[in-house]
Design an enzyme around this catalytic site. Sequence first.
Site, mmCIF file in Angstrom:
data_model
loop_
_atom_site.group_PDB
_atom_site.id
_atom_site.type_symbol
_atom_site.label_atom_id
_atom_site.label_comp_id
_atom_site.label_asym_id
_atom_site.label_seq_id
_atom_site.Cartn_x
_atom_site.Cartn_y
_atom_site.Cartn_z
ATOM 1 N N GLY A 46 0.824 -1.204 0.000
ATOM 2 C CA GLY A 46 0.000 0.000 0.000
ATOM 3 C C GLY A 46 0.853 1.247 0.000
ATOM 4 N N TYR A 47 0.431 2.258 -0.736
ATOM 5 C CA TYR A 47 1.204 3.491 -0.841
ATOM 6 C C TYR A 47 0.331 4.741 -0.678
ATOM 7 C CZ TYR A 47 -0.823 3.152 -5.490
ATOM 8 O OH TYR A 47 -1.716 3.023 -6.524
ATOM 9 N N GLU A 124 -10.687 -0.929 -3.566
ATOM 10 C CA GLU A 124 -9.730 -0.355 -4.504
ATOM 11 C C GLU A 124 -10.159 -0.492 -5.966
ATOM 12 O OE1 GLU A 124 -7.241 1.337 -3.359
ATOM 13 O OE2 GLU A 124 -7.485 0.764 -1.267
#
Length: 232
Positions: A46-47, A124
């Site tokens: 995850g970013y 997402e």
Amino acid sequence: MKQDPLQMHPRPSSGGEHPSGRQKEVKDAAAEAEAGSSKSPLWVFGYGSLVWRPDFEFTSRKVGFIHGYTRRFWQGDTFHRGSEKMPGRVVTLQEDYEGCTWGVAYELRGDQIAASLKYLNMREAVLGGYDTKLVKFHPQDKETSEPILALVYTATPQNPSYLGPASEEDIAAQIIVSSGRSGHNIEYLLRLADFMRYCCPQVEDEHLFAIEEALISILPCLYHAEESLAEE
């Protein structure tokens, strides 16, 4: 002085971060998880909001980075941090041979895999417009010498919510007026900046910090403008 993470760690060979064969491995891992037969862990990188709010069960987490990508506020968001009338701005990854993006990788095992992939697909992909690919994740701790293959969600220019490049000032101005079901877009920006500042202090994310700086400079002007309107 801030250190360039590309100088801190060797760049992998040009063989690519996500060959099609490895895409199949992710699908196979998901299928095995649904059947309850997966013995190996699955890692998810995850970013964006996943660095502070994963909202799924995991076994462990590691801070680190991936090569070959830069993080950009180029994805529109009409659900989590914006609306149809006022889309928010959230991050996606852009392919960049010289790029390096820091974030958090989560280790999933057993039943966690199927449950997390089901949740992330909705959060997402369905609601966010992101696709999946595989990347090599490099933990910042010294315990793991080899890179870890990890699943990542990224939005391409082909998805309908993609907004593309804009100046840091324009992005900040859009973030200030956007809010969605997960909260205000300002929170998204500031939490991501805080993560980089406190968990990756050696890294200078110029794009992220420039937007944060632009937002902070705009806020007093916005406050005074609202104050003047209230007095009229």
